[in-house]
Design a protein around this motif. Structure first.
Motif, PDB file in Angstrom:
ATOM      1  N   HIS A 170       0.046  -3.412   0.543  1.00  0.00           N
ATOM      2  CA  HIS A 170       1.320  -3.307   1.251  1.00  0.00           C
ATOM      3  C   HIS A 170       2.058  -4.636   1.120  1.00  0.00           C
ATOM      4  CE1 HIS A 170       0.279   0.530   3.239  1.00  0.00           C
ATOM      5  NE2 HIS A 170      -0.950   0.045   3.225  1.00  0.00           N
ATOM      6  N   GLU A 175       7.478  -4.345   4.739  1.00  0.00           N
ATOM      7  CA  GLU A 175       7.174  -3.131   5.496  1.00  0.00           C
ATOM      8  C   GLU A 175       7.181  -3.398   7.001  1.00  0.00           C
ATOM      9  OE1 GLU A 175       3.903  -0.746   3.993  1.00  0.00           O
ATOM     10  OE2 GLU A 175       4.010  -1.791   2.071  1.00  0.00           O
ATOM     11  N   LYS A 203      -0.099  -9.897  -0.620  1.00  0.00           N
ATOM     12  CA  LYS A 203      -0.401  -8.491  -0.371  1.00  0.00           C
ATOM     13  C   LYS A 203      -1.137  -8.336   0.957  1.00  0.00           C
ATOM     14  CE  LYS A 203       1.205  -7.399  -4.430  1.00  0.00           C
ATOM     15  NZ  LYS A 203       2.521  -6.717  -4.562  1.00  0.00           N
TER      16      LYS A 203
END
Length: 235
Positions: free
Chosen positions: A113, A117, A223
């Motif tokens: 992700h 986000e 990440k």
């Protein structure tokens, strides 16, 4: 009702939503800032080749982008959420059965992700920087502290500079300090400097973004991995 009254009403009656909006706007502001830097580079390219039409187009974008930055900052100031306490979104005390059927909320912790986000109602599993090994962190506060330790060890002088960098601290409160004064929930990083941890997942995301930029690390090289998603519990 004008915007001032609307956002003030949110802050007084729905503080959690005021925090959500403020943190989302902070991310938008950072993204617009990144975009403005790209546009500035394009302006310079147009100047070098004497492309007057492109210069006008990019200059117009710069002006519009600046207007949006100013407006976003005005709304963030109206919300002024720094004085609000951040409450734990979901109590993971399984022994007390606060969360029924815990396994229903676990997610694939192998999925990558990004920092763009929404971390609301999400619990982390860990993170990677520059394709390094996975560093586990089961709370966003732990992710923040471990990220800070990595950056501190990379360049401690730069990290210490955060204390006096207005962009790296809140409007009223310190996020970095060699003393605990002025920090609501201080945690010591590398036995050297305290960092604020009284933050939601999205606020921590925003602060990590700022730190990475200071170190010249691409956001795409950071990440995040999730372990649980409690969004359905908060509908």
């Amino acid at each position: 009702m004008d915007l001032d009254m609307f956002f003030q009403g949110l802050k007084e009656n729905l503080p959690d939503k005021a925090i959500d909006i403020s943190e989302s706007l902070e991310l938008l502001k950072e993204t617009i800032n990144d975009t403005m830097e790209v546009i500035a580079a394009k302006v310079n390219e147009a100047i070098l080749v004497r492309d007057l039409e492109k210069m006008k187009q990019y200059s117009g974008l710069v002006e519009q982008g600046h207007d949006y930055e100013v407006k976003i900052e005005e709304i963030i100031k109206i919300l002024d959420v720094e004085e609000l306490d951040v409450k734990e979104e979901v109590n993971e005390n399984v022994d007390n059965k606060v969360i029924p059927n815990y396994d229903e909320y676990t997610v694939d912790n192998n999925v990558e992700h990004s920092l763009y986000e929404n971390f609301t109602h999400i619990r982390p599993f860990g993170f990677k920087i520059n394709n390094s090994r996975l560093i586990q962190g089961t709370t966003w506060q732990e992710v923040l502290i471990k990220t800070s330790e990595i950056l501190f060890n990379k360049d401690r002088t730069k990290f210490f500079s955060f204390e006096s960098n207005k962009n790296m601290n809140g409007k009223k409160n310190k996020y970095f300090c060699c003393k605990t004064e002025g920090i609501r929930k201080p945690e010591l990083v590398a036995n050297s400097i305290y960092i604020e941890t009284n933050m939601s997942g999205n606020a921590i995301r925003n602060l990590i973004i700022k730190m990475l930029k200071q170190y010249g690390i691409k956001l795409s090289d950071y990440k995040v991995y999730f372990r649980a998603d409690y969004s359905s519990l908060n509908k």
